[in-house]
Design an enzyme around this catalytic site. Structure first.
Site, PDB file in Angstrom:
ATOM      1  N   HIS A 165       0.828  -1.194   0.000  1.00 28.95           N
ATOM      2  CA  HIS A 165       0.000   0.000   0.000  1.00 28.95           C
ATOM      3  C   HIS A 165       0.873   1.258   0.000  1.00 28.95           C
ATOM      4  O   HIS A 165       2.068   1.198   0.301  1.00 28.95           O
ATOM      5  CB  HIS A 165      -0.924   0.040   1.224  1.00 28.95           C
ATOM      6  CG  HIS A 165      -2.111  -0.868   1.110  1.00 28.95           C
ATOM      7  ND1 HIS A 165      -2.042  -2.220   1.324  1.00 28.95           N
ATOM      8  CD2 HIS A 165      -3.417  -0.608   0.804  1.00 28.95           C
ATOM      9  CE1 HIS A 165      -3.239  -2.764   1.160  1.00 28.95           C
ATOM     10  NE2 HIS A 165      -4.086  -1.804   0.842  1.00 28.95           N
ATOM     11  N   LYS A 169      -0.937   4.955   4.512  1.00 26.11           N
ATOM     12  CA  LYS A 169      -1.842   4.030   5.194  1.00 26.11           C
ATOM     13  C   LYS A 169      -1.358   3.838   6.623  1.00 26.11           C
ATOM     14  O   LYS A 169      -0.194   3.503   6.860  1.00 26.11           O
ATOM     15  CB  LYS A 169      -1.898   2.692   4.458  1.00 26.11           C
ATOM     16  CG  LYS A 169      -2.865   1.697   5.071  1.00 26.11           C
ATOM     17  CD  LYS A 169      -3.055   0.481   4.175  1.00 26.11           C
ATOM     18  CE  LYS A 169      -3.963  -0.553   4.827  1.00 26.11           C
ATOM     19  NZ  LYS A 169      -5.302  -0.010   5.156  1.00 26.11           N
TER      20      LYS A 169
END
Length: 276
Positions: A165, A169
């Site tokens: 990601h 995040k």
């Protein structure tokens, strides 16, 4: 459940990347009415939600940091309201409880809830007979990957999960990876049984445990959006399942489906596959 009027929708986390995409999508849905946009970021207070989301015209809905007054406002609408939450793991539990307390149905994409918190929220939703959807990943493609992984797990005894990601995040592993590991663990077998005595020279080198011997590895880098691999191994072969997200628009069909489906529920449901 027949909707006689548009569904009132409050977007919580409206200034985030997912929040802006949800605002654009809800604003263009004929059966929905965006009634509020919540975000705690100071520099976005008072800005028009439509302009912030990149729409060609303003929606005349200002960004506010006042969640409970907005939930109270939405609860006065003729139709049952929905709160879509893409905020932060530190606040999502309280956000969900507040929405249920006001009779607003939460649709939650924020990850990071602990199993204990999920159970407490499920109990709270049951007592209130209020629908709530907690969905780690709104992508139809990810649901298909998870289903394929469950099928493959019947034939492979070794598996690793890698999730990648963007570096903004906040939680790791991702809720999607945890959900995938839970689905595999429910198959009732122990994966990755060691064949030698294993040693980690650096703690975490082999990832974290996702249950039943399944290991999860997390990568955080700028330039990534959301990606997941499930890699199965057996003598003489490797079977890899991978899902890549290049645009957050891929989540929007799932978000729209969840907003419509949550009105039919009387309890908390976890996972997009449960409403497809």
């Amino acid at each position: 459940m027949a909707n006689q009027s548009p569904i009132p929708v409050v977007v919580n986390g409206a200034a985030g990347k997912m929040g802006r995409e949800v605002i654009k999508t809800v604003a263009q849905a004929a059966d929905m009415n965006l009634v509020g946009a919540i975000d705690t970021t100071p520099e976005h207070q008072g800005k028009d939600a439509g302009e912030l989301a990149g729409l060609s015209e303003p929606l005349e809905i200002p960004i506010t940091n006042q969640l409970e007054p907005m939930l109270a406002f939405a609860s006065q609408e003729k139709q049952i309201g929905v709160m879509v939450d893409f905020t932060h793991p530190d606040s999502v539990y309280d956000n969900i409880r507040s929405a249920i307390a006001y009779g607003i149905r939460p649709v939650v994409g924020t990850t990071g809830l602990s199993p204990e918190q999920l159970q407490e929220l499920a109990n709270f939703a049951d007592k209130a007979s209020t629908g709530c959807l907690v969905i780690p990943n709104f992508s139809i493609g990810m649901v298909l990957l998870q289903q394929a992984a469950v099928t493959a797990s019947q034939y492979f005894d070794h598996v690793e999960i890698i999730e990648l990601h963007h570096n903004q995040k906040a939680d790791a592993p991702s809720g999607t990876a945890i959900k995938t590991a839970q689905m595999l663990a429910e198959m009732g077998k122990n994966f990755n049984v060691p064949v030698v005595e294993e040693t980690e020279n650096l703690v975490g080198a082999k990832g974290c445990q996702g249950g039943e011997g399944i290991r999860i590895h997390s990568v955080r880098l700028p330039g990534l959006v959301a990606h997941q691999e499930v890699i199965f191994g057996a003598p003489g072969q490797i079977y890899t399942l991978r899902h890549d997200t290049s645009d957050r628009a891929c989540y929007m069909p799932g978000v729209l489906l969840a907003i419509r489906k949550v009105l039919e529920l009387k309890s908390l449901v976890y996972g997009l596959e449960k409403i497809l």
